[in-house]
Design an enzyme around this catalytic site. Structure first.
Site, PDB file in Angstrom:
ATOM      1  N   LYS A  32       0.762  -1.248  -0.034  1.00 49.81           N
ATOM      2  CA  LYS A  32       0.142  -0.233   0.143  1.00 49.81           C
ATOM      3  C   LYS A  32       0.984   1.316   0.024  1.00 49.81           C
ATOM      4  CE  LYS A  32      -4.076   1.978   2.513  1.00 49.81           C
ATOM      5  NZ  LYS A  32      -4.749   1.884   3.601  1.00 49.81           N
ATOM      6  N   SER A  74      -9.951   2.282   2.681  1.00 50.13           N
ATOM      7  CA  SER A  74      -9.021   2.873   1.679  1.00 50.13           C
ATOM      8  C   SER A  74      -8.240   2.015   1.086  1.00 50.13           C
ATOM      9  CB  SER A  74      -7.932   3.748   2.652  1.00 50.13           C
ATOM     10  OG  SER A  74      -7.181   3.329   3.742  1.00 50.13           O
ATOM     11  N   SER A  93     -10.683   0.360   7.028  1.00 49.44           N
ATOM     12  CA  SER A  93      -9.788   0.139   5.615  1.00 49.44           C
ATOM     13  C   SER A  93      -9.084  -0.841   5.224  1.00 49.44           C
ATOM     14  CB  SER A  93      -8.684   1.326   5.950  1.00 49.44           C
ATOM     15  OG  SER A  93      -9.456   2.635   5.578  1.00 49.44           O
TER      16      SER A  93
END
Lengths: 492, 95
Positions: free
Chosen positions: A79, A159, A183
């Site tokens: 990420k 997210s 998330s």
């Protein structure tokens, strides 16, 4: 279809150890697949192909010498919130334009030391603020799943949308992710993957771009529960560089998963039957309860009376901490700079152009609740409510070992469907955010399909630092739900 | 709690974010609706409740107060939009 791409981490480790294929072959298969799929999915922002090939060669050498680490030869997506030395790290914000960290986060350091291979950096909502990956400066990430007979583009959740989409589409067997209000778990539920948010303090936050420091926690997204255990075992550590990392040795999660299930007490929190929960999600939850009964677990209804206050309290605590954390982006030390007449206007211009609408909204909300005269009414009040939420869980965990709930009130929605209303978007986290407020571990496991052909997830919540029991319980859902379909490869 | 445009401008200045007239207007509505929504926290009796300070009860870690890192100004300055001789460069602050 390339069989190598279907392998779980556990299977791939076996294959690499047996010499069935090399780390270079395994990595190249993923790089090729990313090349084919990424245009449609926009999961990877940067593919570090040369670095991946070099790391794979080094892995093959260690494999030959019998020095394989726990993740030897396993290619992983990162990420883009984790700092990676010399590789652009953006948090998907314009304000971090061109930032190349001179250091590596503790989590990724742990991964590379265990033999994992870096494939590249993954899309996310700007500064991890969002539930649909629609606030990324680098464009929306697309869910590999579509509704049956319908080519509407769906969001992967957020997210950690890029992490979830990449793992679901077989672009990597695992990805790192972070969870501040849901998330990791919400995108996992939207993409049919396993998402594990560890106990606050289990995984070091050092080198992870900060959003809300008292809530942020890194964890893995994988395709199986066993792989989540393998990833957590490597990502977790105690770290002198993070004062909130806890000095408890990292257990052998694979070993802890093997314990007996009979007699496990599973709590069903009645307050989680929220308004707007679809019938099929409610039915899936009931199905989950049956699976645990069949496995010999005891089911007990519990009450968490402050559940409904977790989300409003979160939207005070998280923006307050974000407004403080994001003060560092000032056009001086790194990233974007927009000149002005004086230093103040340089700051104001830089931050006006560098931050997107949702990030600005949260910084302003946070600035307001922390401003003179309002601190007690908002931030302090929210932190007291947080204590009430934590006490609810403490009471429940005197009676049960884990809690079972749905992960989200609905399956994945379409791009643009709810992005116009911030409050409606925030409601996506209603079933996940309590876990962050109390610092507990939580996991989302694929459990079934919606009537429209989309994956649905169930969430388990565990006691602090009892990820072992959480993973053992999660295996029940994975086993009972059987083989769930994979997304149709419409992008190739 | 009703937020007016003047308050939006005040907090935007505190947060060092320039807002356009259009942004100030929509933020006025959005922030007001979020603040009205969080008002429901007042239903919770927190009279004798301590604020949560950490998710897990733990003693604050102590360490020796010694330098453990540093000595690489060049690496730190490398990402700066403007720098000169290992210093960050900002617009003139003192006349």
């Amino acid at each position: 279809m390339n069989d190598l791409l279907d392998l779980t981490i556990a299977e791939a480790r076996q294959g690499l150890d047996n010499g069935d294929f090399s780390a270079v072959e395994y990595t190249d298969a993923h790089l090729k697949e990313i090349e084919a799929a990424n245009k449609a999915l926009n999961a990877f922002l940067i593919v570090t192909d040369e670095k991946a090939q070099d790391m794979a060669k080094a892995s093959d050498e260690r494999l030959a010498k019998g020095e394989a680490g726990a993740l030897e030869g396993i290619p992983i997506g990162v990420k883009d919130l984790f700092c990676t030395k010399g590789v652009r790290t953006t948090a998907c914000s314009h304000i971090l334009d061109g930032f190349e960290p001179p250091y590596e986060s503790t989590v990724t350091t742990n991964l590379w030391e265990a033999g994992a291979i870096m494939l590249g950096k993954l899309n996310l909502d700007e500064f991890a603020m969002g539930s649909s990956n629609e606030t990324s400066y680098y464009g929306n990430c697309v869910n590999p799943w579509r509704r049956d007979g319908d080519d509407t583009i769906l969001v992967p959740g957020g997210s950690s949308g890029g992490s979830a989409a990449a793992v679901a589409a077989n672009l990597c067997p695992a990805a790192t992710a972070t969870d501040t209000g849901g998330s990791i778990r919400q995108p996992a539920a939207f993409t049919g993957t396993v998402g594990l948010k560890p106990t606050y303090g289990r995984v070091s936050r050092w080198g992870v771009v900060a959003f809300a420091s008292s809530l942020d926690q890194a964890g893995p997204i994988t395709r199986t529960v066993e792989d989540a255990a393998i990833m957590l075992g490597v990502m977790a550590s105690t770290d002198e560089k993070d004062t909130t990392s806890i000095d408890i040795p990292v257990p052998d999660y694979l070993e802890e998963m093997k314990g007996k299930l009979k007699g496990l007490k599973v709590g069903i929190p009645k307050e989680y039957r929220v308004d707007g929960m679809s019938d099929e999600i409610a039915a899936l939850w009931d199905q989950g309860i049956e699976w645990y009964k069949d496995a010999g677990a005891k089911i007990e209804e519990v009450s968490l009376p402050h559940t409904k206050y977790a989300l409003p309290a979160y939207y005070i605590v998280a923006p307050a901490e974000a407004s403080s954390n994001l003060a560092r982006y000032d056009g001086v030390k790194y990233g974007l700079r927009v000149e002005g007449d004086d230093i103040i206007s340089m700051y104001e211009n830089t931050r006006a152009e560098g931050f997107g609408a949702e990030v600005k909204r949260r910084i302003l909300m946070g600035t307001y609740v922390l401003s003179a005269g309002y601190y007690d009414a908002y931030y302090l009040k929210a932190q007291k409510v947080r204590t009430c939420i934590k006490k609810d869980f403490d009471e429940a965990f005197k009676k049960v070992d884990v809690l079972l709930t749905p992960t989200t009130p609905s399956p994945a929605f379409a791009a643009g469907e709810i992005s116009g209303d911030p409050l409606e978007m925030y409601l996506n986290d209603i079933l996940t955010v309590t876990v962050n407020m109390a610092g507990l571990p939580g996991i989302s496991v694929p459990a079934g399909m919606s009537s429209t052909g989309l994956p649905l997830g169930l969430q388990l919540i565990g006691k602090p630092f009892d990820e072992g029991t959480l993973l053992r319980a999660a295996q029940v859902i994975e086993d009972a739900s059987g083989e769930l379909p994979a997304p149709a490869r419409w992008w190739s | 709690m009703q937020i007016n445009e003047a308050t939006v401008r005040k907090i935007a200045h505190l947060a060092r974010i320039k807002v356009t007239d259009e942004e100030a207007k929509s933020l006025e509505t959005e922030l007001t609706s979020i603040l009205e929504w969080v008002e429901q926290l007042n239903e919770v009796d927190t009279e004798n409740v301590e604020p949560m300070t950490s998710a897990v009860e733990t003693a604050v870690k102590m360490r020796e107060d010694v330098v453990t890192d540093g000595g690489y100004a060049g690496r730190i300055i490398r990402n700066a939009p403007k720098s000169d001789d290992n210093f960050f460069v900002v617009p003139k602050v003192v006349e």
